[in-house]
Design a protein around this motif. Structure first.
Motif, PDB file in Angstrom:
ATOM      1  N   SER A 233      -6.612   9.442   2.947  1.00  0.00           N
ATOM      2  CA  SER A 233      -5.170   9.332   2.753  1.00  0.00           C
ATOM      3  C   SER A 233      -4.653   7.934   3.073  1.00  0.00           C
ATOM      4  O   SER A 233      -3.500   7.620   2.787  1.00  0.00           O
ATOM      5  CB  SER A 233      -4.424  10.373   3.587  1.00  0.00           C
ATOM      6  OG  SER A 233      -4.652  10.186   4.972  1.00  0.00           O
TER       7      SER A 233
ATOM      8  N   THR B  62       7.117   5.547   1.753  1.00  0.00           N
ATOM      9  CA  THR B  62       7.075   5.407   0.298  1.00  0.00           C
ATOM     10  C   THR B  62       8.482   5.417  -0.285  1.00  0.00           C
ATOM     11  O   THR B  62       8.814   4.621  -1.174  1.00  0.00           O
ATOM     12  CB  THR B  62       6.244   6.548  -0.314  1.00  0.00           C
ATOM     13  OG1 THR B  62       4.922   6.511   0.239  1.00  0.00           O
ATOM     14  CG2 THR B  62       6.159   6.416  -1.826  1.00  0.00           C
TER      15      THR B  62
ATOM     16  N   ASN C 207       0.825  -1.206   0.000  1.00  0.00           N
ATOM     17  CA  ASN C 207       0.000   0.000   0.000  1.00  0.00           C
ATOM     18  C   ASN C 207       0.863   1.262   0.000  1.00  0.00           C
ATOM     19  O   ASN C 207       0.552   2.238  -0.691  1.00  0.00           O
ATOM     20  CB  ASN C 207      -0.934  -0.002   1.210  1.00  0.00           C
ATOM     21  CG  ASN C 207      -2.072  -1.000   1.072  1.00  0.00           C
ATOM     22  OD1 ASN C 207      -2.359  -1.471  -0.029  1.00  0.00           O
ATOM     23  ND2 ASN C 207      -2.712  -1.335   2.173  1.00  0.00           N
TER      24      ASN C 207
ATOM     25  N   GLY D 102       9.774   2.111  -2.134  1.00  0.00           N
ATOM     26  CA  GLY D 102       9.379   2.392  -3.512  1.00  0.00           C
ATOM     27  C   GLY D 102      10.074   1.553  -4.565  1.00  0.00           C
ATOM     28  O   GLY D 102       9.505   1.297  -5.634  1.00  0.00           O
TER      29      GLY D 102
ATOM     30  N   ARG E 102       3.975   1.417  -1.129  1.00  0.00           N
ATOM     31  CA  ARG E 102       4.690   1.463  -2.404  1.00  0.00           C
ATOM     32  C   ARG E 102       3.793   1.942  -3.544  1.00  0.00           C
ATOM     33  O   ARG E 102       4.237   2.666  -4.443  1.00  0.00           O
ATOM     34  CB  ARG E 102       5.257   0.081  -2.733  1.00  0.00           C
ATOM     35  CG  ARG E 102       6.293   0.089  -3.860  1.00  0.00           C
ATOM     36  CD  ARG E 102       6.739  -1.305  -4.200  1.00  0.00           C
ATOM     37  NE  ARG E 102       5.687  -2.071  -4.871  1.00  0.00           N
ATOM     38  CZ  ARG E 102       5.801  -3.351  -5.226  1.00  0.00           C
ATOM     39  NH1 ARG E 102       6.917  -4.011  -4.943  1.00  0.00           N
ATOM     40  NH2 ARG E 102       4.817  -3.985  -5.820  1.00  0.00           N
ATOM     41  N   GLU E 103       2.517   1.564  -3.483  1.00  0.00           N
ATOM     42  CA  GLU E 103       1.609   1.845  -4.591  1.00  0.00           C
ATOM     43  C   GLU E 103       0.671   3.025  -4.338  1.00  0.00           C
ATOM     44  O   GLU E 103      -0.217   3.294  -5.143  1.00  0.00           O
ATOM     45  CB  GLU E 103       0.814   0.571  -4.906  1.00  0.00           C
ATOM     46  CG  GLU E 103       1.738  -0.560  -5.371  1.00  0.00           C
ATOM     47  CD  GLU E 103       1.056  -1.899  -5.500  1.00  0.00           C
ATOM     48  OE1 GLU E 103      -0.196  -1.943  -5.410  1.00  0.00           O
ATOM     49  OE2 GLU E 103       1.761  -2.907  -5.691  1.00  0.00           O
ATOM     50  N   GLY E 104       0.884   3.738  -3.209  1.00  0.00           N
ATOM     51  CA  GLY E 104       0.186   4.990  -2.990  1.00  0.00           C
ATOM     52  C   GLY E 104      -1.149   4.916  -2.290  1.00  0.00           C
ATOM     53  O   GLY E 104      -1.843   5.932  -2.179  1.00  0.00           O
ATOM     54  N   ARG E 105      -1.526   3.744  -1.791  1.00  0.00           N
ATOM     55  CA  ARG E 105      -2.795   3.661  -1.068  1.00  0.00           C
ATOM     56  C   ARG E 105      -2.659   4.151   0.367  1.00  0.00           C
ATOM     57  O   ARG E 105      -3.653   4.459   1.013  1.00  0.00           O
ATOM     58  CB  ARG E 105      -3.326   2.220  -1.095  1.00  0.00           C
ATOM     59  CG  ARG E 105      -3.863   1.796  -2.455  1.00  0.00           C
ATOM     60  CD  ARG E 105      -4.436   0.392  -2.423  1.00  0.00           C
ATOM     61  NE  ARG E 105      -3.414  -0.622  -2.228  1.00  0.00           N
ATOM     62  CZ  ARG E 105      -2.748  -1.212  -3.210  1.00  0.00           C
ATOM     63  NH1 ARG E 105      -2.988  -0.875  -4.470  1.00  0.00           N
ATOM     64  NH2 ARG E 105      -1.850  -2.140  -2.950  1.00  0.00           N
TER      65      ARG E 105
ATOM     66  N   PRO F 155       5.485   9.870   3.243  1.00  0.00           N
ATOM     67  CA  PRO F 155       6.614   9.979   2.303  1.00  0.00           C
ATOM     68  C   PRO F 155       7.827   9.141   2.671  1.00  0.00           C
ATOM     69  O   PRO F 155       8.457   8.542   1.785  1.00  0.00           O
ATOM     70  CB  PRO F 155       6.932  11.480   2.320  1.00  0.00           C
ATOM     71  CG  PRO F 155       5.640  12.138   2.673  1.00  0.00           C
ATOM     72  CD  PRO F 155       4.972  11.197   3.641  1.00  0.00           C
TER      73      PRO F 155
ATOM     74  N   GLN G 294      -0.340   7.059   2.616  1.00  0.00           N
ATOM     75  CA  GLN G 294       0.462   8.250   2.369  1.00  0.00           C
ATOM     76  C   GLN G 294       1.379   8.543   3.551  1.00  0.00           C
ATOM     77  O   GLN G 294       0.929   8.981   4.602  1.00  0.00           O
ATOM     78  CB  GLN G 294      -0.453   9.461   2.120  1.00  0.00           C
ATOM     79  CG  GLN G 294      -1.443   9.283   0.990  1.00  0.00           C
ATOM     80  CD  GLN G 294      -0.761   9.125  -0.359  1.00  0.00           C
ATOM     81  OE1 GLN G 294       0.209   9.834  -0.643  1.00  0.00           O
ATOM     82  NE2 GLN G 294      -1.255   8.212  -1.174  1.00  0.00           N
TER      83      GLN G 294
END
Length: 236
Positions: free
Chosen positions: A177, A83, A71, A87, A73-76, A80, A78
């Motif tokens: 978010s 991520t 989640n 990433g 890694r894929e933006g589900r 930073p 939030q």
């Protein structure tokens, strides 16, 4: 004074010990937020989540931890820093990370109930153990287990989490978010809870001690009350 030749400096320099290639060493960046690992110090072991806004990840089901890494890694979800850290990691390596932390079954700090309002605690207990049918809110234990330690393969435990972290996650579900695969059951539940109910649930959960055996259940004990995209439905 003449400078010493480079070879002399190298020969006189102290030996540099090799860094062990272990998962604990590789995941030192993770434990800097979610807990450190000095041997014998139960309060600061890997994944205990000592800081107020970081979760305890020790002992969570590997399937749940893997889903959350995906989640991020894929933006589900939030955040930073998370991520950035995951990433460029492969699915297989995310599974290794999840498996490592799922094997850590460690103590966690517990919020004192002495300073919490009695009415708030009682409301929290009701929501966690019985839910609120009028608001279409199922009991937390219906999915997360009678002991609130989660269930395999992918339902997380709720005890051992800091109160501020729990509050923040309800807020993230409410404002979108934090998301999961549809149907997003927690987003639906969070949208039905008032802020006072969120405070009641977080206070009760954060002040509930881990059971002696904090391992997740082998499976949910009953069919899930809501369809959840991140966890397979269990049927009798």
């Amino acid at each position: 004074m003449r400078a010493l030749p480079l070879i002399v400096l190298l020969l006189c320099a102290p030996a540099i010990s090799a860094v062990p290639d272990t998962m604990a060493q590789r995941l030192a960046a993770c434990t800097s937020c979610h807990g450190s690992t000095p041997a014998g110090d139960a309060g600061t072991n890997a994944g205990t989540g000592e800081r107020r806004y970081y979760p305890r990840i020790a002992g969570k089901p590997a399937g749940y931890l893997y889903n959350q890494l995906l989640n991020f890694r894929e933006g589900r979800r939030q955040y930073p820093l998370m991520t950035w850290m995951v990433g460029h990691l492969s699915d297989d390596y995310l599974r290794e990370i999840a498996a490592y932390f799922s094997s850590q079954h460690l103590p966690a700090p517990v919020l004192s109930r002495a300073g919490l309002p009695a009415a708030e605690l009682e409301r929290g207990r009701q929501l966690v153990t019985r839910g609120d049918p009028a608001l279409r809110i199922p009991a937390c234990i219906a999915c997360h287990g009678e002991r609130l330690t989660g269930a395999l393969p992918a339902i997380p435990g709720l005890v051992g989490l800091p109160r501020d972290y729990i509050n923040a996650q309800f807020g993230a579900w409410r404002n979108g978010s934090r998301r999961a695969h549809a149907p997003d059951c927690m987003a639906a539940i969070a949208s039905r809870l008032s802020l006072s109910d969120v405070a009641a649930v977080s206070g009760w959960l954060a002040s509930e001690p881990l059971p002696e055996d904090a391992a997740p259940a082998a499976a949910p004990a009953r069919p899930l009350p809501l369809a959840c995209g991140s966890a397979p439905e269990v049927r009798p």
